[in-house]
Design a protein around this motif. Structure first.
Motif, PDB file in Angstrom:
ATOM      1  N   TYR A   5       0.852  -1.189   0.000  1.00  0.00           N
ATOM      2  CA  TYR A   5       0.000   0.000   0.000  1.00  0.00           C
ATOM      3  C   TYR A   5       0.883   1.233   0.000  1.00  0.00           C
ATOM      4  O   TYR A   5       1.994   1.204   0.514  1.00  0.00           O
ATOM      5  CB  TYR A   5      -0.895   0.011   1.239  1.00  0.00           C
ATOM      6  CG  TYR A   5      -1.823  -1.172   1.264  1.00  0.00           C
ATOM      7  CD1 TYR A   5      -2.984  -1.171   0.492  1.00  0.00           C
ATOM      8  CD2 TYR A   5      -1.532  -2.294   2.024  1.00  0.00           C
ATOM      9  CE1 TYR A   5      -3.821  -2.272   0.487  1.00  0.00           C
ATOM     10  CE2 TYR A   5      -2.362  -3.395   2.024  1.00  0.00           C
ATOM     11  CZ  TYR A   5      -3.513  -3.381   1.248  1.00  0.00           C
ATOM     12  OH  TYR A   5      -4.333  -4.461   1.232  1.00  0.00           O
ATOM     13  N   PHE A   6       0.362   2.298  -0.584  1.00  0.00           N
ATOM     14  CA  PHE A   6       1.156   3.531  -0.505  1.00  0.00           C
ATOM     15  C   PHE A   6       0.455   4.549   0.366  1.00  0.00           C
ATOM     16  O   PHE A   6      -0.764   4.574   0.465  1.00  0.00           O
ATOM     17  CB  PHE A   6       1.450   4.105  -1.892  1.00  0.00           C
ATOM     18  CG  PHE A   6       0.247   4.533  -2.691  1.00  0.00           C
ATOM     19  CD1 PHE A   6      -0.435   5.703  -2.390  1.00  0.00           C
ATOM     20  CD2 PHE A   6      -0.179   3.778  -3.780  1.00  0.00           C
ATOM     21  CE1 PHE A   6      -1.526   6.109  -3.158  1.00  0.00           C
ATOM     22  CE2 PHE A   6      -1.265   4.176  -4.545  1.00  0.00           C
ATOM     23  CZ  PHE A   6      -1.942   5.334  -4.227  1.00  0.00           C
ATOM     24  N   GLU A   8       0.287   8.305   0.290  1.00  0.00           N
ATOM     25  CA  GLU A   8       0.712   9.374  -0.609  1.00  0.00           C
ATOM     26  C   GLU A   8       1.274  10.565   0.152  1.00  0.00           C
ATOM     27  O   GLU A   8       2.119  11.293  -0.351  1.00  0.00           O
ATOM     28  CB  GLU A   8      -0.429   9.782  -1.548  1.00  0.00           C
ATOM     29  CG  GLU A   8      -1.704  10.202  -0.845  1.00  0.00           C
ATOM     30  CD  GLU A   8      -2.882  10.306  -1.809  1.00  0.00           C
ATOM     31  OE1 GLU A   8      -3.028   9.430  -2.666  1.00  0.00           O
ATOM     32  OE2 GLU A   8      -3.632  11.288  -1.693  1.00  0.00           O
ATOM     33  N   ILE A  47       4.766   2.065 -11.110  1.00  0.00           N
ATOM     34  CA  ILE A  47       4.728   3.346 -11.795  1.00  0.00           C
ATOM     35  C   ILE A  47       4.687   4.456 -10.759  1.00  0.00           C
ATOM     36  O   ILE A  47       3.924   4.385  -9.794  1.00  0.00           O
ATOM     37  CB  ILE A  47       3.499   3.414 -12.723  1.00  0.00           C
ATOM     38  CG1 ILE A  47       3.737   2.485 -13.916  1.00  0.00           C
ATOM     39  CG2 ILE A  47       3.235   4.840 -13.190  1.00  0.00           C
ATOM     40  CD1 ILE A  47       2.592   2.426 -14.882  1.00  0.00           C
ATOM     41  N   GLU A  49       3.774   8.151  -9.967  1.00  0.00           N
ATOM     42  CA  GLU A  49       2.926   9.213 -10.512  1.00  0.00           C
ATOM     43  C   GLU A  49       3.116  10.483  -9.698  1.00  0.00           C
ATOM     44  O   GLU A  49       3.298  10.436  -8.479  1.00  0.00           O
ATOM     45  CB  GLU A  49       1.460   8.773 -10.468  1.00  0.00           C
ATOM     46  CG  GLU A  49       1.185   7.563 -11.342  1.00  0.00           C
ATOM     47  CD  GLU A  49      -0.277   7.485 -11.748  1.00  0.00           C
ATOM     48  OE1 GLU A  49      -1.007   8.488 -11.568  1.00  0.00           O
ATOM     49  OE2 GLU A  49      -0.681   6.420 -12.242  1.00  0.00           O
ATOM     50  N   GLN A  50       3.027  11.613 -10.391  1.00  0.00           N
ATOM     51  CA  GLN A  50       3.227  12.895  -9.744  1.00  0.00           C
ATOM     52  C   GLN A  50       2.256  13.907 -10.311  1.00  0.00           C
ATOM     53  O   GLN A  50       2.055  13.963 -11.531  1.00  0.00           O
ATOM     54  CB  GLN A  50       4.643  13.390 -10.056  1.00  0.00           C
ATOM     55  CG  GLN A  50       5.529  13.470  -8.842  1.00  0.00           C
ATOM     56  CD  GLN A  50       6.931  13.875  -9.222  1.00  0.00           C
ATOM     57  OE1 GLN A  50       7.526  13.277 -10.114  1.00  0.00           O
ATOM     58  NE2 GLN A  50       7.449  14.889  -8.546  1.00  0.00           N
ATOM     59  N   LYS A  51       1.664  14.684  -9.420  1.00  0.00           N
ATOM     60  CA  LYS A  51       0.775  15.759  -9.882  1.00  0.00           C
ATOM     61  C   LYS A  51       0.909  16.863  -8.854  1.00  0.00           C
ATOM     62  O   LYS A  51       0.494  16.686  -7.702  1.00  0.00           O
ATOM     63  CB  LYS A  51      -0.659  15.234  -9.934  1.00  0.00           C
ATOM     64  CG  LYS A  51      -1.668  16.214 -10.444  1.00  0.00           C
ATOM     65  CD  LYS A  51      -3.070  15.636 -10.250  1.00  0.00           C
ATOM     66  CE  LYS A  51      -4.111  16.688 -10.532  1.00  0.00           C
ATOM     67  NZ  LYS A  51      -5.402  16.341  -9.937  1.00  0.00           N
ATOM     68  N   LEU A  54       1.680  16.212  -5.063  1.00  0.00           N
ATOM     69  CA  LEU A  54       1.237  14.859  -4.727  1.00  0.00           C
ATOM     70  C   LEU A  54       2.016  13.825  -5.536  1.00  0.00           C
ATOM     71  O   LEU A  54       2.279  14.026  -6.716  1.00  0.00           O
ATOM     72  CB  LEU A  54      -0.259  14.759  -5.049  1.00  0.00           C
ATOM     73  CG  LEU A  54      -0.964  13.429  -4.765  1.00  0.00           C
ATOM     74  CD1 LEU A  54      -0.965  13.162  -3.273  1.00  0.00           C
ATOM     75  CD2 LEU A  54      -2.384  13.482  -5.307  1.00  0.00           C
ATOM     76  N   SER A  55       2.378  12.728  -4.895  1.00  0.00           N
ATOM     77  CA  SER A  55       3.020  11.661  -5.660  1.00  0.00           C
ATOM     78  C   SER A  55       2.823  10.322  -4.956  1.00  0.00           C
ATOM     79  O   SER A  55       2.564  10.268  -3.750  1.00  0.00           O
ATOM     80  CB  SER A  55       4.517  11.936  -5.828  1.00  0.00           C
ATOM     81  OG  SER A  55       5.141  11.925  -4.570  1.00  0.00           O
ATOM     82  N   PHE A  56       2.913   9.280  -5.712  1.00  0.00           N
ATOM     83  CA  PHE A  56       2.919   7.933  -5.134  1.00  0.00           C
ATOM     84  C   PHE A  56       3.452   6.939  -6.146  1.00  0.00           C
ATOM     85  O   PHE A  56       3.555   7.234  -7.338  1.00  0.00           O
ATOM     86  CB  PHE A  56       1.526   7.520  -4.632  1.00  0.00           C
ATOM     87  CG  PHE A  56       0.402   7.618  -5.643  1.00  0.00           C
ATOM     88  CD1 PHE A  56       0.345   6.782  -6.751  1.00  0.00           C
ATOM     89  CD2 PHE A  56      -0.619   8.550  -5.448  1.00  0.00           C
ATOM     90  CE1 PHE A  56      -0.707   6.865  -7.654  1.00  0.00           C
ATOM     91  CE2 PHE A  56      -1.672   8.641  -6.365  1.00  0.00           C
ATOM     92  CZ  PHE A  56      -1.719   7.796  -7.459  1.00  0.00           C
ATOM     93  N   ILE A  58       2.701   3.188  -7.613  1.00  0.00           N
ATOM     94  CA  ILE A  58       1.591   2.234  -7.634  1.00  0.00           C
ATOM     95  C   ILE A  58       1.972   0.994  -8.444  1.00  0.00           C
ATOM     96  O   ILE A  58       2.678   1.085  -9.444  1.00  0.00           O
ATOM     97  CB  ILE A  58       0.283   2.913  -8.148  1.00  0.00           C
ATOM     98  CG1 ILE A  58      -0.907   1.961  -8.000  1.00  0.00           C
ATOM     99  CG2 ILE A  58       0.436   3.412  -9.572  1.00  0.00           C
ATOM    100  CD1 ILE A  58      -2.248   2.665  -8.167  1.00  0.00           C
TER     101      ILE A  58
ATOM    102  N   ILE B 396      -3.360   8.959 -10.687  1.00  0.00           N
ATOM    103  CA  ILE B 396      -3.351  10.026  -9.692  1.00  0.00           C
ATOM    104  C   ILE B 396      -4.494  11.033  -9.920  1.00  0.00           C
ATOM    105  O   ILE B 396      -4.902  11.741  -9.017  1.00  0.00           O
ATOM    106  CB  ILE B 396      -1.959  10.728  -9.694  1.00  0.00           C
ATOM    107  CG1 ILE B 396      -1.654  11.387  -8.359  1.00  0.00           C
ATOM    108  CG2 ILE B 396      -1.815  11.677 -10.876  1.00  0.00           C
ATOM    109  CD1 ILE B 396      -0.170  11.686  -8.150  1.00  0.00           C
ATOM    110  N   VAL B 407      -6.704   1.873  -2.622  1.00  0.00           N
ATOM    111  CA  VAL B 407      -5.310   1.608  -2.303  1.00  0.00           C
ATOM    112  C   VAL B 407      -5.034   1.440  -0.819  1.00  0.00           C
ATOM    113  O   VAL B 407      -3.940   1.127  -0.418  1.00  0.00           O
ATOM    114  CB  VAL B 407      -4.387   2.707  -2.875  1.00  0.00           C
ATOM    115  CG1 VAL B 407      -4.374   2.634  -4.382  1.00  0.00           C
ATOM    116  CG2 VAL B 407      -4.797   4.061  -2.389  1.00  0.00           C
TER     117      VAL B 407
END
Ligand SMILES: Cc1cc2nc3c(=O)[nH]c(=O)nc-3n(C[C@H](O)[C@H](O)[C@H](O)COP(=O)(O)OP(=O)(O)OC[C@H]3O[C@@H](n4cnc5c(N)ncnc54)[C@H](O)[C@@H]3O)c2cc1C
Lengths: 149, 412
Positions: A5-6, A8, A47, A49-51, A54-56, A58, B396, B407
């Motif tokens: 699990y992440f 974020e 993968i 992901e970044q926005k 925010l990032s994680f 997955i 995301i 998740v």
């Protein structure tokens, strides 16, 4: 079953998990050797992901009614009813990408180095514990029991 | 269920297999009988046209599947259902307490083409078809495929790999006419043209032993013809058995037909399409699998619902990957497009009332599943629709309320 699990809010997008994943799935399992000998051909199984801030990271969620398992026309994608693990058999796979079309998380990747096959997180089955989790310096990735199988 | 109760399944393809798995997950003991008219079991229908694949790939379950799952197999054709038994071609009658009809689809054969019943005309939906075509193609040169959809493309590749020169004749102005728009249709058409002759806006008027005559009078050589204009739900049994049919066997969300204790799943049905809100046949593998699984549990406990599906497919067109989702050629929505002609990449997402109703991916299909998920969950994309093809786009963007559910440690 145990899943990754992440969190974020802890992820710093340092990408160490990605490198750990690449190395864990390389032939030599040694970072320098892996990069020297295999590099452009290594496909990470997760993968990042970044926005904005925010990032994680997955990877395969090992879904119960896994859409990839339903869509797989060769039976390469399978879910073990006892452990709950969704696994992928490279030798059965023909690279039709039905799983790529089906995974709502977008975490099934295409490995087209040799023959075309799908690839995804295998929870580092041959190592024992997921390399990405071990590599995460901030505990943004955790490997723990889910409530149900 | 009591011990003497038994589930009978007609058909033994993916809808049936997934029903069996779902029954056996819950009940190891109930009697399960499978009636099949095909000799070969568990072969993957979508793979019949592939030449260089191993048995391990072609058979999607292992040979012991029936033994392991304690299935009684009957190799026969089911004809109809009377009272509570299935009547077989051999005259035998098989009693059931719950019946699943999973008889799939049948190739559509146009009646207005003269010569369509000739010995050189084939369809391509079973392993036998593929084997017969292989045999017939020895020493043949020219092939014509009627229809440029999914099966048409597979047929063309098949014939090409068997060493024939192939022409594809398609009525519409482009390949995959129901799911591709003009731009993607053109990219795909250009790709096909590198491998086969593609004749659009035309149709076969007459088939002779060595040639086809087209509607415009043109004659093209044809030692063999494969008719691939589509499949339709197989309604043979249902129609003889007072089971309600429309375009497919009508089923509710538990996969129940109009007749008590009779269920149906897979290509033979028409079930809910979430994009139109109507019932319609959606003859694709994942839908057959899911419906089979729902039918399996319905026959035992009846508390799992089929949430509905939508059309989607992943096809490899002579090496060019293609995925279409939902109402991909619907012109009524707002279109968000990414295209790079040089690399033959074209991607489009169609948004209507804030939601994605369809998508096309040509050349780059990576992570297309994220859109499948967004369509299925009806996610409102209004706030980020212009970023859909930005580099950072990914899971995301799925709103947090939704994401966190998926998740954090709960089963999904
Ligand atoms: C060439 C080809 C390529 C395809 N490629 C794809 C793809 O890439 N992706 C995708 O999603 N889908 C694809 N499809 C569609 C997919 O194969 C079907 O959606 C799926 O097989 C449907 O499964 P089903 O169990 O409902 O029926 P079917 O697979 O059609 O099986 C029905 C079974 O019932 C048996 N049967 C019929 N009548 C009787 C009777 N009276 N008595 C006893 N047995 C009977 C039949 O012999 C058959 O074995 C393809 C289909 C074809 C033909």
């Amino acid at each position: 079953m145990k899943k990754i699990y992440f969190k974020e809010e802890y992820c710093m997008a340092c990408r160490l998990c990605e490198i750990a994943c690449l190395v864990a799935h390389s032939k030599s399992k040694k970072i320098i050797k892996a990069y020297k000998e295999e590099f452009p051909g290594l496909t990470p199984r997760l993968i990042i992901e970044q926005k904005g801030s925010l990032s994680f990271a997955i990877q395969c969620r090992h879904c119960k009614d896994a859409p990839c398992v339903e869509a797989c026309i060769t039976g390469a994608m399978k879910r073990d009813k006892k452990t709950g693990v969704v696994s992928h058999d490279k030798e059965k796979c023909i690279g039709c990408w039905m799983c790529v079309m089906s995974c709502p998380f977008g975490v099934i990747l295409m490995d087209i180095k040799e023959k075309k096959v799908a690839t995804k997180c295998d929870l580092c089955a041959d190592v024992g514990s997921p390399a990405c989790v071990d590599a995460c310096p901030n505990e943004a990735l955790v490997y723990k029991e889910s409530e149900k199988v | 269920m009591k011990m003497k109760e038994k589930i009978v399944i007609i058909g033994s393809s993916v809808a049936a297999i997934s029903a069996i798995e779902s029954v056996r997950e819950k009940d190891k003991n109930i009697r399960l009988i499978v009636i099949t008219k095909e000799k070969d079991l568990f072969y993957s229908r979508p793979l019949i046209s592939y030449l260089n694949i191993s048995d391990k790939q072609f058979y999607y379950r292992d040979k012991n599947f029936y033994k392991k799952n304690n299935i009684e197999l009957i190799f026969d054709s089911a004809i109809s259902v009377e009272n509570d038994f299935v009547v077989l071609r051999s005259g035998k009658k098989i009693k059931y307490s719950k019946l699943l009809i999973a008889v799939g689809g049948k190739p559509i054969i146009p009646s207005n083409i003269s010569g369509i019943t000739g010995k050189n005309v084939f369809t391509l939906t079973t392993k036998d078809d593929a084997d017969n075509i292989k045999k017939f193609c020895k020493n043949q040169k020219h092939a014509v495929v009627i229809g440029c959809g999914m099966i048409g493309i597979k047929a063309a590749e098949f014939l090409k790999n068997l060493g024939l020169q192939v022409a594809i004749v398609e009525l519409a102005a482009q390949p995959f006419a129901s799911v591709l728009d003009d731009k993607s249709g053109k990219i795909v058409a250009d790709e096909i043209k590198k491998h086969a002759k593609l004749i659009l806006n035309n149709s076969v008027y007459e088939i002779k032993e060595n040639q086809c005559i087209l509607k415009n009078g043109e004659k093209i050589p044809a030692d063999i013809v494969i008719c691939a204009i589509g499949v339709a739900p197989n309604l043979d049994i249902a129609k003889k058995s007072q089971i309600k049919t429309n375009r497919g066997i009508v089923v509710d969300e538990f996969m129940r037909t109009s007749r008590k204790n009779i269920y149906a799943a897979g290509d033979c049905t028409e079930a809910l399409d979430i994009l139109s809100g109507k019932k319609m046949p959606i003859p694709i593998w994942p839908v057959a699998f899911r419906q089979g699984s729902v039918a399996g549990s319905s026959m035992l406990v009846g508390n799992v619902k089929y949430a509905g599906g939508f059309v989607r497919n992943s096809v490899d067109v002579f090496g060019l990957p293609l995925i279409t989702l939902g109402l991909s050629n619907d012109k009524s929505g707002e279109e968000i497009v990414f295209s790079d002609e040089k690399s033959k990449v074209y991607k489009k997402v169609t948004v209507k009332d804030g939601k994605i109703i369809g998508a096309i991916f040509v050349g780059d299909i990576s992570r297309a599943g994220i859109f499948t998920g967004m369509i299925k969950d009806g996610i409102d994309v209004s706030n980020f629709k212009n970023e859909i093809f930005s580099e950072n786009f990914g899971y995301i963007y799925v709103p947090k309320e939704f994401r966190s559910k998926e998740v954090t440690p709960i089963e999904i």
